[in-house]
Design an enzyme around this catalytic site. Structure first.
Site, short mmCIF file in Angstrom:
data_model
loop_
_atom_site.label_atom_id
_atom_site.label_comp_id
_atom_site.label_asym_id
_atom_site.label_seq_id
_atom_site.Cartn_x
_atom_site.Cartn_y
_atom_site.Cartn_z
N GLY A 7 -44.10 73.49 -10.49
CA GLY A 7 -42.64 72.81 -10.45
C GLY A 7 -41.83 73.51 -9.18
N LYS A 42 -43.40 82.38 -7.17
CA LYS A 42 -42.47 81.49 -6.64
C LYS A 42 -42.38 82.07 -5.20
CE LYS A 42 -38.40 80.55 -8.59
NZ LYS A 42 -36.81 80.49 -9.27
N ASP A 44 -26.91 85.91 -12.33
CA ASP A 44 -27.38 84.47 -12.30
C ASP A 44 -27.97 83.89 -13.53
OD1 ASP A 44 -27.89 81.96 -10.97
OD2 ASP A 44 -29.83 82.71 -10.25
#
Ligand SMILES: *[C@@H]1O[C@H](CO)[C@@H](O)[C@H](O)[C@H]1NC(C)=O
Ligand SMILES: *[C@@H]1O[C@H](CO)[C@@H](O)[C@H](O)[C@H]1NC(C)=O
Ligand SMILES: *[C@@H]1O[C@H](CO)[C@@H](O)[C@H](O)[C@H]1NC(C)=O
Ligand SMILES: *[C@@H]1O[C@H](CO)[C@@H](O)[C@H](O)[C@H]1NC(C)=O
Ligand SMILES: *[C@@H]1O[C@H](CO)[C@@H](O)[C@H](O)[C@H]1NC(C)=O
Ligand SMILES: *[C@@H]1O[C@H](CO)[C@@H](O)[C@H](O)[C@H]1NC(C)=O
Ligand SMILES: *[C@@H]1O[C@H](CO)[C@@H](O)[C@H](O)[C@H]1NC(C)=O
Length: 633
Positions: free
Chosen positions: A350, A371, A435
């Site tokens: 994704g 990532k 976060d």
């Protein structure tokens, strides 16, 4: 010896004050405390009662077995009784036997008809239950005992001493939890204390039942250490699975305590440990920060005592988490390239907020998610691969919402709370996530929450785009959003937002205006003030939910989003509140409202606490968000 006993049976945290008294040798065992809730009892002359008695007899007659720990069962289901004893690690087999014999009689006298019980003595612990308690970590009930004498009268010195105690106990806990499998999970040490010349030595002890895994033991001990009082000359925290104690006098047999082996060094995957960096293709991958996806256990309500407790292990990687640490795990860039098949589209999972995410398989078959933050300088984060999706995927989707019923969501809330608590208190460094949001809560195949992406805020803000920032904003506490100030209380704020989102199934940042309220928080607050909090509940949940749990969670959520950070509870308090139905929650004050207007890229923050309706308008640019570094504790 005087023991003031709190009149509690179901209380989770019991505080007992004792006056200093060196260990007495005359008795076989010195009783300290017991907990056996009289809310669940068995009838006299019942099968369960007979099984309980034979269990205690069998524990008692096996007191010399098993290296100071022994677990056994008696009877068969549904009347099976599970029981165990644990002797202090320095005791001889004979001393252990004598404590267990005493304790078995003593507990059946104190807890004549109670279905579950645990009792602590200076020398041993004894415990029985109708559910399988073996290999399961239990931090509660927690008993705190402390010496009423302060180490010094000087408060600054008390703080200094407290810090020494915390550091020493933490090292002792590491030693105790990292003993080889199958041996005692026990460590006791005498270390130099330099607070007061009259007390040159600090004696500390940590012990778990050896049926726990190292990580469960570590977690249990750290929870216990977190409950030690400050400034006292001596204290202990007792729980069913572990206990810690420190004193300024030797309270264990020093000759019997062999120095424990040093903890094993952290594993170094990737193989080429000390090879020179083959710059420029070696990428320092900040595994500790990124990989620290914690496995969080489902917070279990003590009252649901019959439910089998399930705990997952916290990943070992949590030990190190500073982005700059030299001991960061390093993977060769080619390893990552191979693992992800050269970042092939087929492996693309994704497009995340700050880069594309690829699935990969390391040579050791471990599945990872990678990532790719940027290509020029190759910034890459590696995660444990989690087969399910993140929380937002479920709670904000009108069809998938149904897969998460109330009890599941309640467990997720508890799991997230414990996860953040772990970051704040239990990990070696204090980590502020900064976060927290639904898309950073990953759910594994069992829908157990895992917190990911912490420490990202600093990296990410450089890359973030205006639009994304607006979305982040829904979770940011006003002091963080406006002044870049973050603290454990800004995480608490984000947690509060998450709780309200989980309950309502609505995004705070994308709230569909209802009832004249502009965002989820003000909507929740309005309903709360109007005494109709349950209307916040996601309609798919309305068929089957526990009213008191929902109301408590809403209240907790609102407490966490209060404007003044000082009013917000710490995560330790949150966890306590979630675990205890009896704890009364304070009434929330009006929350902080962050009002943002999407059209002109400006946002204003209204402090509605005071009557004055001043509102500050702050131009939105990433430069205004200055973030300071993590501070090790
Ligand atoms: C349970 O214990 C509490 C306090 O210890 C006592 O007040 C209560 O009467 C007890 N209940 C029963 C059923 O024994
Ligand atoms: C339990 O059993 C004993 C002996 O078998 C008997 O004397 C006593 O009455 C019984 N108690 C109850 C409550 O049934
Ligand atoms: C524990 O004690 C019981 C007697 O109460 C005995 O029958 C049993 O064999 C002992 N267990 C072991 C493993 O020796
Ligand atoms: C003791 O506990 C272990 C799990 O920790 C279990 O496998 C074992 O069967 C237990 N022993 C007895 C005698 O029940
Ligand atoms: C111990 O110190 C605390 C302050 O840290 C104080 O409140 C307390 O009264 C002191 N206790 C004794 C017994 O001196
Ligand atoms: C106290 O001990 C610690 C470590 O044990 C040491 O770092 C510190 O300098 C000592 N302080 C004094 C005043 O001796
Ligand atoms: C302390 O431990 C040693 C070695 O195990 C033993 O010989 C000694 O008797 C113990 N002392 C006491 C007071 O139990």
């Amino acid at each position: 010896m005087r023991i003031l006993r709190a009149s509690v049976n179901q209380l989770l945290l019991v505080i007992v004050i004792y006056l200093l008294s060196p260990a007495t040798e005359a008795q076989q065992a010195t009783y300290r405390f017991h907990v056996c809730p009289n809310t669940t009892t068995f009838p006299v002359n019942s099968t369960y009662g007979a099984n309980r008695d034979s269990l205690l007899a069998s524990l008692s007659s096996n007191g010399t077995r098993g290296d100071g720990f022994y677990n056994t069962t008696a009877g068969r289901n549904p009347d099976m009784v599970y029981g165990l004893f644990l002797c202090r690690g320095d005791l001889s087999a004979e001393a252990c036997q004598s404590c267990v014999t005493f304790a078995a009689t003593d507990i059946s006298r104190r807890c004549a008809i109670e279905i579950t019980a645990v009792a602590w003595y200076d020398e041993c612990l004894i415990r029985y239950s109708d559910v399988n308690i073996f290999s399961a970590e239990a931090e509660e009930p927690t008993v705190r005992l402390f010496n009423t004498q302060n180490i010094t009268q000087n408060v600054a010195d008390q703080d200094r001493f407290n810090q020494q105690v915390q550091e020493t106990m933490s090292e002792t806990a590491t030693l105790a939890s990292n003993t080889p499998p199958g041996s005692r999970k026990f460590a006791a040490r005498a270390t130099a204390a330099n607070i007061s010349s009259s007390f040159p030595t600090l004696y500390s002890l940590g012990q778990c039942t050896p049926d726990l895994s190292s990580s469960d033991c570590d977690r249990c001990l750290r929870f216990a250490i977190g409950n030690l009082p400050r400034g006292s000359q001596g204290a202990r925290v007792l729980s069913p699975s572990c206990n810690v104690r420190y004193e300024i006098y030797p309270f264990y047999n020093q000759t019997a305590v062999t120095p424990p082996p040093p903890p094993p060094p952290p594993p170094a995957p990737g193989g080429n440990g000390n090879s020179r960096r083959s710059w420029p293709i070696i990428v320092s991958i900040v595994v500790p920060i990124a990989v620290i996806i914690l496995l969080f256990f489902l917070a279990c309500c003590v009252l649901k005592r019959r439910a089998k407790k399930e705990y997952d292990a916290i990943q070992a990687e949590t030990a190190r988490c500073d982005i700059s640490t030299v001991e960061s795990l390093q993977y060769d860039f080619t390893t990552i390239e191979t693992a992800t098949d050269n970042f092939s589209d087929a492996n693309k999972l994704g497009e995340g907020g700050f880069g594309d995410v690829y699935k990969g398989v390391l040579p050791n078959k471990k599945e990872i998610a990678v990532k790719r933050l940027s290509r020029g300088e190759e910034k890459i984060l590696i995660y444990e691969y989690v087969p399910n999706k993140s929380l937002d995927y479920f709670i904000f989707d009108s069809t998938k919402q149904e897969q998460l019923d109330w009890s599941r969501r309640y467990k997720i809330i508890g799991g997230i709370a414990r996860g953040i608590l772990y970051l704040h208190e239990d990990s070696r460094l204090r980590i502020i996530h900064r976060d927290l949001k639904a898309s950073n809560i990953l759910l594994d195949g069992d829908m157990t929450p895992k917190i990911s992406d912490f420490g990202m805020a600093r990296i990410s803000l450089e890359l973030i785009k205006l639009k994304e920032l607006l979305e982040e904003f829904g979770y940011m506490s006003p002091e963080y959003a406006m002044q870049g100030q973050f603290s454990v209380k800004s995480d608490a704020y984000s947690f509060g937002v998450l709780v309200l989102e989980i309950i309502s199934g609505q995004r705070n940042s994308n709230f569909y205006e209802t009832d004249g309220a502009q965002d989820l928080i003000s909507y929740a607050w309005k309903l709360w003030k109007d005494e109709r909090p349950l209307e916040l509940l996601n309609p798919v949940l309305r068929v089957n939910y526990a009213r008191n749990e929902v109301v408590r969670c809403i209240q907790l959520g609102l407490l966490c989003v209060q404007e003044d950070p000082a009013d917000r509870p710490t995560m330790a308090t949150v966890v306590l509140m979630l675990n205890s139905y009896s704890a009364t929650l304070p009434m929330p004050k009006e929350p902080a409202f962050v009002v943002h207007s999407r059209t002109n890229g400006e946002m204003s923050y209204k402090g509605l606490e005071s009557d004055q309706s001043t509102s500050q308008s702050i131009p939105l640019s990433t430069n205004d968000l200055s973030i300071t570094e993590l501070h090790p504790r």
